[in-house]
Scaffold this motif. Structure first.
Motif: not given
Length: 361
Positions: A232-235, A266-272, A344-350
Motif C-alpha cells: 500500500a505504501g508503494e501505491k 489522497e495518495a493513501w486513499a488511492h492506495a486503498g 497509515p497501514d500499520q496495524p494498531p495491535a503491532t
C-alpha cells in the motif's frame, strides 16, 4: 517572484546577525530606521507561514465536518421520507379497520354470532378468526403509533442536523477569510523587500536546510540502510510522485492542485487505505513510528502543532506540497522542524515503538 523564494521557514538560526542592505539614502541625511537583520525578517516570515498553514488546516477540518454533516442531513431526509411513507400506509390500514368496525355495527356482531352458533366446532373456528383479527388490529394501531413516534424523532434530528450544517457553513466562511488574511500578511511582508534582499534570503534558506539535513543525517536518527515500502505504501508513493510539479493551493485535494494534507490523504486513499484529511488528525489518529524505522510511504509530521505533513520517499527525502506559490516537489526531510512520523497501514495491535525525534532547524 519565484515560488522557491517563499520557502523561508528554516533559516533563522543560520541567518542570525546578518543584516539586509539598507535602501539608498536620501539626498538630505536623515535618521535611518533600525536596520532589520535577515534573522528578524525570517522570524516574521516563519511566524506568518506557520499561522497561514495552521489556519489552512483549521479550514480543512471545518470543511470535513461540514461534508460529514451534509451527508447526515441527506441520510436523515431519506429516512424521514421513508418513515412518512410508512406512516401514511399505516394510517390507511387504520382507516380501513375503522370502516370495517363501523360496518360491523350495522350487522350482527361476530361475538353475537358466536353465541348463537349451533355448531360448537364452527363457533370455535369463528373465535380463532375473531382473535386473529383483533391481534391484527392491535398490530396495525401499534405500528401506526410507532411510525408516528419515529417520524417525529427523525424530523427533530433532521432539523438539528440542518441547523448544525448552517453553523458549520458560517464557520467555514470565517476560517476561509482567516486563511486569506494570513496569506495577505505574508505577501505584504515579501512585497516590502527588494529583489536583492529576497535573493539573499533564498540563499540563507538553502544553507539552513542543508545544515539541518547534515545534522539529522549525522545524528543517525534515520537509521541505517533503506527499508522497503509496504504494498500500500508503494501505491501511495507512486501516486504522490505523479503529482510532482502541480501547484499548491490551500484547501485543495486534487487532482490539479493540493495542499500538504490534501496530497497525503489522497495518495493513501488511492492506495486503498483512507486516512484523516488534516495533518493534525493524521498525527493524532495514525500509528506512530520512530524515524529510524521510516519506510517509503510513511508520513512525516512537522511543527509542534502538527500543521504540515509530507510523504517519506526514501534516502532522506520527502514529497510535499509546500505552500502558496510553490509546487509539489521532492525536499530534504529536514526542510522543517520534525515532530514525528506515522504509518497509515500499520496495524494498531503491532504499533511500532515511538521515540522523540530530531527537531531539525
Amino acid at each position: 517572484m519565484s515560488g522557491r523564494l517563499l520557502r523561508l521557514v528554516c533559516t533563522a538560526a543560520v541567518a542570525a546577525g546578518t543584516v539586509l542592505a539598507p535602501l539608498p539614502a536620501a539626498a538630505v541625511p536623515e535618521p535611518e530606521p533600525r536596520e532589520r537583520s535577515v534573522a528578524d525578517v525570517l522570524t516574521d516570515l516563519q511566524r506568518l507561514y506557520r499561522e497561514a498553514e495552521e489556519a489552512t488546516e483549521t479550514y480543512n477540518a471545518t470543511a470535513e465536518r461540514l461534508k460529514a454533516k451534509r451527508a447526515e442531513v441527506t441520510r436523515l431526509d431519506a429516512e424521514l421520507s421513508r418513515a412518512r411513507l410508512s406512516l401514511h400506509d399505516s394510517r390507511g390500514a387504520a382507516g380501513r379497520l375503522a370502516r370495517q368496525q363501523y360496518q360491523n355495527v350495522t350487522d350482527i356482531s361476530p361475538y353475537v354470532r358466536l353465541l348463537l352458533a349451533r355448531d360448537p366446532e364452527h363457533a370455535l373456528d369463528q373465535g380463532r378468526v375473531i382473535g386473529r383479527l383483533a391481534r391484527e388490529r392491535a398490530k396495525t394501531v401499534g405500528r401506526m403509533t410507532g411510525n408516528e413516534h419515529r417520524a417525529d424523532a427523525l424530523a427533530r434530528k433532521a432539523r438539528k442536523a440542518l441547523d448544525d450544517q448552517l453553523t458549520l457553513a458560517a464557520r467555514q466562511k470565517k476560517d476561509r477569510d482567516g486563511v486569506r488574511k494570513k496569506l495577505h500578511d505574508v505577501e505584504g511582508l515579501l512585497a516590502s523587500l527588494t529583489a536583492e534582499q529576497l535573493t539573499r534570503l533564498a540563499e540563507f534558506e538553502k544553507k539552513g536546510v542543508e545544515k539541518a539535513q547534515e545534522e539529522l543525517t549525522a545524528s543517525g536518527a534515520l537509521g541505517e540502510g533503506e527499508r522497503e515500502p509496504s504494498r500500500a505504501g508503494e501505491k501511495a508513493l507512486r501516486y504522490a510522485r505523479q503529482q510532482l510539479g502541480k501547484p499548491y493551493e490551500w484547501g485543495a485535494e486534487g487532482p490539479r492542485t493540493y495542499d500538504c494534507s490534501g496530497l497525503t490523504s489522497e495518495a493513501w486513499a488511492h492506495a486503498g487505505a483512507p486516512i484523516p484529511r488534516t495533518s493534525e488528525e493524521q498525527w493524532a489518529q495514525l500509528p506512530r513510528v520512530p524515524l529510524e524505522e521510516l519506510r517509503p510511504g510513511d508520513l512525516v509530521i512537522y511543527f509542534q502543532e502538527a500543521t504540515h505533513v509530507a510523504m517519506y520517499a526514501g534516502r532522506g527525502e520527502v514529497i510535499e506540497a509546500p505552500r502558496t506559490g510553490e509546487k509539489v516537489r521532492v525536499s530534504p526531510i529536514a526542510s522543517h522542524p520534525i515532530l514525528g512520523a506515522v504509518r497509515p497501514d500499520q496495524p494498531p495491535a503491532t504499533e511500532a515503538r515511538y521515540a522523540p525525534v530530531f527537531s531539525g532547524s
